[in-house]
Design a protein around this motif. Structure first.
Motif, mmCIF file in Angstrom:
data_model
loop_
_atom_site.group_PDB
_atom_site.id
_atom_site.type_symbol
_atom_site.label_atom_id
_atom_site.label_comp_id
_atom_site.label_asym_id
_atom_site.label_seq_id
_atom_site.Cartn_x
_atom_site.Cartn_y
_atom_site.Cartn_z
ATOM 1 N N LYS B 201 29.552 5.159 10.495
ATOM 2 C CA LYS B 201 29.942 6.545 10.254
ATOM 3 C C LYS B 201 30.745 7.084 11.436
ATOM 4 C CE LYS B 201 25.586 7.708 8.937
ATOM 5 N NZ LYS B 201 24.464 8.502 8.475
ATOM 6 N N GLU B 202 30.234 6.813 12.638
ATOM 7 C CA GLU B 202 30.917 7.261 13.855
ATOM 8 C C GLU B 202 31.251 6.031 14.679
ATOM 9 O OE1 GLU B 202 31.322 10.457 14.404
ATOM 10 O OE2 GLU B 202 29.994 11.243 12.824
ATOM 11 N N ALA B 203 32.391 6.093 15.367
ATOM 12 C CA ALA B 203 32.683 5.019 16.309
ATOM 13 C C ALA B 203 31.752 5.192 17.504
ATOM 14 C CB ALA B 203 34.134 5.102 16.749
ATOM 15 N N ASP B 204 30.906 4.210 17.753
ATOM 16 C CA ASP B 204 29.911 4.339 18.816
ATOM 17 C C ASP B 204 30.024 3.129 19.747
ATOM 18 O OD1 ASP B 204 27.718 4.445 20.432
ATOM 19 O OD2 ASP B 204 26.230 4.518 18.810
ATOM 20 N N PRO B 205 30.375 3.361 21.007
ATOM 21 C CA PRO B 205 30.558 2.215 21.913
ATOM 22 C C PRO B 205 29.285 1.384 22.085
ATOM 23 C CG PRO B 205 30.608 4.297 23.118
ATOM 24 C CD PRO B 205 30.621 4.645 21.674
ATOM 25 N N SER B 206 28.129 1.961 21.766
ATOM 26 C CA SER B 206 26.893 1.190 21.916
ATOM 27 C C SER B 206 26.807 0.029 20.932
ATOM 28 C CB SER B 206 25.680 2.096 21.735
ATOM 29 O OG SER B 206 25.562 2.960 22.832
ATOM 30 N N ALA B 500 20.868 8.674 25.658
ATOM 31 C CA ALA B 500 20.679 9.906 24.893
ATOM 32 C C ALA B 500 19.312 9.962 24.223
ATOM 33 C CB ALA B 500 21.784 10.053 23.849
ATOM 34 N N GLY B 501 18.805 8.810 23.780
ATOM 35 C CA GLY B 501 17.517 8.790 23.088
ATOM 36 C C GLY B 501 16.361 9.180 23.990
ATOM 37 N N THR B 524 26.736 13.156 24.696
ATOM 38 C CA THR B 524 27.539 13.011 23.481
ATOM 39 C C THR B 524 28.854 12.300 23.784
ATOM 40 O OG1 THR B 524 26.646 15.167 22.908
ATOM 41 C CG2 THR B 524 28.313 14.271 21.442
ATOM 42 N N GLU B 525 29.490 12.721 24.867
ATOM 43 C CA GLU B 525 30.765 12.098 25.261
ATOM 44 C C GLU B 525 30.594 10.597 25.510
ATOM 45 O OE1 GLU B 525 34.243 13.020 25.839
ATOM 46 O OE2 GLU B 525 33.320 14.216 24.253
ATOM 47 N N GLY B 526 29.498 10.240 26.174
ATOM 48 C CA GLY B 526 29.269 8.843 26.538
ATOM 49 C C GLY B 526 29.125 7.938 25.327
ATOM 50 N N ALA B 527 28.797 8.523 24.173
ATOM 51 C CA ALA B 527 28.623 7.717 22.968
ATOM 52 C C ALA B 527 29.724 8.015 21.955
ATOM 53 C CB ALA B 527 27.254 8.001 22.349
ATOM 54 N N SER B 528 30.818 8.591 22.420
ATOM 55 C CA SER B 528 31.891 8.975 21.499
ATOM 56 C C SER B 528 32.939 7.877 21.395
ATOM 57 C CB SER B 528 32.555 10.257 21.997
ATOM 58 O OG SER B 528 33.241 9.968 23.202
ATOM 59 N N ALA B 529 33.845 8.070 20.453
ATOM 60 C CA ALA B 529 34.903 7.082 20.253
ATOM 61 C C ALA B 529 35.727 6.886 21.526
ATOM 62 C CB ALA B 529 35.807 7.532 19.105
ATOM 63 N N LYS B 530 35.928 7.967 22.250
ATOM 64 C CA LYS B 530 36.727 7.883 23.481
ATOM 65 C C LYS B 530 36.095 6.924 24.480
ATOM 66 C CE LYS B 530 38.523 12.453 24.378
ATOM 67 N NZ LYS B 530 38.248 13.481 25.334
ATOM 68 N N SER B 531 34.793 6.828 24.423
ATOM 69 C CA SER B 531 34.101 6.012 25.407
ATOM 70 C C SER B 531 34.215 4.516 25.140
ATOM 71 C CB SER B 531 32.622 6.406 25.478
ATOM 72 O OG SER B 531 32.504 7.638 26.141
ATOM 73 N N LYS B 538 32.609 5.122 32.047
ATOM 74 C CA LYS B 538 32.027 5.009 33.389
ATOM 75 C C LYS B 538 32.052 6.369 34.084
ATOM 76 C CE LYS B 538 33.030 2.615 37.768
ATOM 77 N NZ LYS B 538 31.663 2.415 38.236
ATOM 78 N N ASP B 539 33.190 7.066 33.953
ATOM 79 C CA ASP B 539 33.320 8.370 34.592
ATOM 80 C C ASP B 539 32.288 9.353 34.020
ATOM 81 O OD1 ASP B 539 34.540 10.404 36.191
ATOM 82 O OD2 ASP B 539 35.380 11.181 34.308
ATOM 83 N N ILE B 540 32.145 9.351 32.693
ATOM 84 C CA ILE B 540 31.171 10.241 32.045
ATOM 85 C C ILE B 540 29.766 9.954 32.557
ATOM 86 C CG2 ILE B 540 30.025 10.727 29.842
ATOM 87 C CD1 ILE B 540 32.637 12.067 29.963
ATOM 88 N N TYR B 541 29.403 8.648 32.573
ATOM 89 C CA TYR B 541 28.045 8.322 32.994
ATOM 90 C C TYR B 541 27.828 8.539 34.488
ATOM 91 C CZ TYR B 541 26.626 6.774 28.379
ATOM 92 O OH TYR B 541 26.288 6.755 27.045
ATOM 93 N N ASN B 542 28.897 8.443 35.288
ATOM 94 C CA ASN B 542 28.754 8.794 36.701
ATOM 95 C C ASN B 542 28.406 10.275 36.849
ATOM 96 O OD1 ASN B 542 29.262 6.253 37.515
ATOM 97 N ND2 ASN B 542 31.289 6.635 38.375
#
Lengths: 322, 598
Positions: B201-206, B500-501, B524-531, B538-542
């Motif tokens: 449903k969503e692009a999820d880097p995980s 996030a969980g 949310t950003e860290g699990a988004s398509a952009k990620s 990496k920047d988001i999680y930093n």
């Protein structure tokens, strides 16, 4: 005699009922359930899924409903399903019961093989060096914690001398049912059985010793002696028989205790049995298994007292109840 | 010889005796805060373990390795990756039923496993291609249908395991299927015999690391109702896999005899077989010394760095988990499904939390109580996630002066002169700390923390005056027991970086009940398509790591190391993350007989 037995058996029904209510309520009162800690196994598991599973297992229903369902199934012979092991509780317990039974019987037989001769010798030669040695041994074995003793035995005979296998109930890859399979099982049984027996002889030896000493001074023994009955016969015929009474009183408990499982021995020797299963089920809140195991041991205790009474009244007509 | 044995028996007795005694008095053996080492250099000490066996002798042909499954209970015997729940079962499964995917050092799927994956341009669709040569050990090929079947079983409402999680719910059509509204999962398509396409449903880097990685043989399980699968014979009695070894014989709960799978898709393994048996932690050292077992995961609480067998080599790597100190900041509102912070909570003051972090000497806990197998933690993303762990964050290093300073500034000062600080309003301050029982070190560690906090003037008491048993601990934490102010717990991270969980405002495992818009935004950003762009992620999680350290709703306390004991006859064994897909298949022996310690 039959009336007495029947009455005892009938009384067991309300006893078991009260027991089942207590067990059920206590089990439910434990904090947490089988799903507590599921997130440790899978950090991504969602709480909704856990809630769904709880619903499916009926953990959200009121306690009386859960109890009704449990007892209803129990009466129909359905023991339920283990959440942790994911098989029927009957199958699960069955798979461990055989091991527990073998181990229990072996320990029981060894205990009596060791303690009856020692008890008699110790009573017969009271205050001799032999008596003192035997009594010393009983004190020592009474004071020895089983788990340390079992480790020590395992270390010496299993690892140092290498005479016995160090873990498991049977070697892998032997065709079950064959002669060598049972021989191998027996080989694995020796060391844990010795460990268990050597520290559980105290009560029997002490009881027997006291009884022998008591009986030795009784009038009928004096009569036998004065009639010229040889000393060895006095002991084997007259004294021994009468001294075994208190031992017989415990036999019922001992027989059912065979199925109780032995946590320390099982875990140190990696010998899968009911004791370990019980502990594991409590820590993992596997209710269906915990409740059945406690019910089982309650039932065994009731049968044990009954057996003890029957055995006692059989060997000693004086206490027979009309 | 005899004298020697005697001495050993005596020493064993003595050790046992000391163990019993120390169990009673572990509070006393707590190191005092004054002996703290001056530097933080030993943080890196755990690097002392090699990640691969260093044996360079010539290997023998074949040979059988003895594997010790260290456990004080029998393994349950649920020998299928879809249904098992206990770690002992997993140790058995790894030999004959490995994951589909090879992974890199970030735990992302890389080529070279039993199946490879590729993403569509919008990253919403993943294509899984199974190796052509991959066969089940019963001779049937592992097919696309088998892989899709695994999803159908896990998503089925009758499935009784814990694998149905958020990553499954993200598949198109999965929730309808789970609810019984659809007969099939619309987002899973079988392209051909060896290829499956999965729509999300969503692009999820995980998905890169969290994609479900095991098939289930449809020919065998197809006719079994889902509810009965976990207790069926193909799971319990004659499990079939596709790994380098296959089960030859088994005594459930005790031992398994594996033989080499000659048909393994990467070629037969070097060993002729593996014998696995359950070994009680109490006898693991003896078993290793005697060579009864060649390879075993070594219990951390037994490792003291000195009295360890000399005929084995210790390999180490970071465990995928961390210990942390959590502060209760609010409640979870079940109706709304989100955490609500309480501004009046005892721990609501940020400086107080930070001070409690600076007061802890985790350096000393790691070196003295855990003998270097735990090291002070600096961030909530563990260093094993090499790409994402931010080295520049220093976390809460032991600094009691700074702690005192922070408390003074925040108004927590000792007004009545009893040596303990009062809260800013001048009321007595007693903080309840909940700690879990577990191994022999738990009590000592809890007492040590209390002492640390007392050293900076905080009156922290153990909840109920004792350690909490695992189940009741989590029961009370989950229900936001008002008696708990601070708690010490641990999280397993798994191989998916996304936190996030555990920390999102809607996550019920967010036990501190910390809520912040910035936190939710970053998660949310860290699990988004952009990620999917690693640099961006990496920047988001930093930023997220820094935020959590600054706000201190939880304070990471220790990272953990796991060690494996490996007999010196073992060669070519590598446990590093992102190492060879075939690490178990590549193991060789350099001698018929194991090395024995005299």
């Amino acid at each position: 005699m039959w009336k007495f037995t029947l009455r005892r058996i009938l009384i067991m029904i309300p006893q078991l009922f009260v027991l089942s209510v207590l067990i059920f309520l206590l089990a439910k009162a434990m904090p947490g359930d089988a799903l507590t800690g599921a997130m440790q196994a899978n950090p991504n598991v969602s709480p909704q899924v856990l809630a769904e599973q709880r619903e499916k297992l009926g953990l959200n229903d009121p306690a009386w409903q859960q109890y009704g369902r449990w007892v209803g199934n129990l009466v129909q012979g359905d023991l339920g399903k283990s959440y942790v092991h994911k098989i029927g509780v009957a199958d699960l317990i069955g798979s461990r019961l055989a091991n527990t039974f073998y181990l229990g019987v072996a320990i029981l037989v060894l205990t009596y093989l060791i303690s009856i001769p020692l008890g008699i010798l110790s009573g017969r030669y009271q205050n001799s060096l032999l008596d003192k040695t035997i009594t010393g041994y009983t004190y020592l074995s009474f004071a020895t914690p089983l788990f340390i003793f079992a480790l020590l035995i395992l270390f010496v005979f299993g690892f140092q001398l290498g005479w016995f296998p160090t873990s498991g109930s049977v070697d892998v890859g032997i065709d079950p049912g064959s002669g060598s399979y049972y021989a191998n099982k027996f080989y694995h049984l020796i060391l844990p059985a010795i460990a268990g027996a050597l520290v559980s002889t105290t009560a029997t030896i002490q009881y027997l010793r006291n009884e022998v000493i008591d009986t030795r001074l009784k009038d009928f023994v004096k009569t036998a002696r004065s009639k010229g009955v040889p000393e060895s016969k006095v002991y084997s015929k007259h004294i021994l028989r009468n001294s075994l009474l208190p031992i017989a009183a415990f036999l019922g408990y001992d027989l059912t205790g065979v199925l109780a499982g032995n946590l320390f021995i099982e875990s140190i020797f990696g010998y899968p049995g009911l004791g370990q299963l019980f502990l594991q089920s409590i820590t993992q809140r596997d209710y269906s298994v915990v409740t059945i195991l406690v019910m089982l041991s309650g039932l065994l205790a009731l049968i044990g007292t009954l057996l003890s009474d029957i055995i006692l009244s059989w060997v000693d007509p004086r206490i027979r109840i009309g | 010889m005899l004298g020697n044995t005697k001495k050993k028996i005596v020493s064993i007795l003595f050790i046992a005796f000391v163990l019993v005694l120390s169990a009673c008095t572990s509070g006393k053996s707590t190191p005092t805060a004054q002996d703290a080492p001056a530097t933080n250099e030993s943080v890196k000490e755990s690097g002392k373990f090699p990640k691969a066996a260093t044996n360079t002798a010539a290997a023998i042909e074949g040979g059988t390795m003895n594997y010790g499954l260290i456990s004080d209970t029998p393994f349950e015997g649920i020998l299928n990756p879809i249904f098992y729940s206990g770690n002992p079962d997993f140790e058995v499964i790894q030999f004959f039923y490995p994951s589909f995917f090879a992974t890199d050092e970030n735990f992302d799927v890389k080529d070279g496993g039993a199946a490879n994956i590729s993403f569509s341009n919008d990253n919403k669709t993943v294509n899984v291609k199974i190796d052509d040569k991959l066969n089940w050990s019963d001779g049937n090929p592992v097919t696309a249908e088998d892989y899709a079947f695994a999803f159908e079983v896990i998503g089925n409402k009758d499935y009784d395991g814990v694998r149905y999680d958020t990553s499954f719910m993200n598949i198109v059509g999965m929730e309808d299927y789970h609810a019984g509204k659809a007969k099939t999962i619309s987002g899973i398509k079988i392209v051909n015999d060896k290829e499956v396409q999965i729509d999300f449903k969503e692009a999820d880097p995980s998905v890169k690391s969290g994609l479900w990685s095991y098939p289930l043989e449809k020919k065998v399980f197809g006719d079994i109702p889902v509810a009965d699968m976990s207790s069926s014979d193909p799971v319990r009695k004659n499990p079939i896999g596709y790994g380098p070894y296959k089960i030859k014989a088994m005594v459930t709960g005790e031992s398994v005899q594996f033989e080499a799978n000659k048909d393994y898709f990467h070629g037969a393994p070097k060993l002729a077989g593996v014998n696995l048996k359950v070994v009680n932690p109490n006898v693991v050292i003896e078993s290793l010394k005697k060579g009864d077992i060649d390879l075993a995961s070594f219990p951390n609480s037994l490792y003291d760095g000195k009295n360890v067998p000399t005929n084995v080599e210790f390999l180490g790597r970071q465990e995928l988990s961390y210990d942390y100190i959590g502060f209760k900041l609010g409640k979870f509102d079940k109706a709304k499904g989100e955490s609500i912070m309480n501004p009046d909570a005892k721990m609501a003051n940020k400086e107080l939390r930070q001070a409690m972090g600076y007061a802890l000497n985790n350096e000393q806990v790691g070196t003295q109580l855990y003998h270097g197998l735990r090291t002070p933690a600096t961030s909530l993303i563990i260093p094993a996630f090499a790409q994402y762990h931010d080295d520049s964050i220093k976390g809460y290093n032991y600094d009691p002066e700074k702690a005192k300073q922070l408390l003074d500034q925040a108004g927590y000062v000792d007004k009545d002169g009893d040596g303990l600080r009062e809260d800013p309003k001048g009321n007595k301050l007693t903080i309840n700390y909940a700690a879990m029982s577990g191994d022999t070190i738990s009590e000592a560690r809890a007492q040590f923390y209390l002492q640390n906090w007392k050293d900076v003037g905080l009156n922290v008491q153990l909840l109920d005056g004792r350690l909490q048993e695992f189940n009741s601990f989590y029961d009370r934490i989950e229900k936001d027991d008002p008696d708990i102010d601070v708690y010490g717990a641990a999280w397993g991270t798994g191989t998916d970086i996304n936190p996030a969980g555990l920390y999102g405002s809607k996550a019920s495992f967010n036990y501190s009940r910390f809520v912040s818009a910035e936190n939710d935004k970053l998660l949310t950003e860290g699990a988004s398509a952009k990620s999917f762009d690693m640099a961006y992620r990496k920047d988001i999680y930093n930023q997220w790591q820094q935020l959590m350290i600054d706000q201190a709703p939880v304070i990471p306390s220790l990272y953990r190391y796991e060690v494996q004991a490996v007999n010196k006859r073992i060669k070519n064994y590598d446990i590093s993350y992102g190492g060879s897909y075939d690490s178990l298949a590549e193991i060789e022996l350099t001698s018929d007989k194991p090395e024995v310690q005299q």
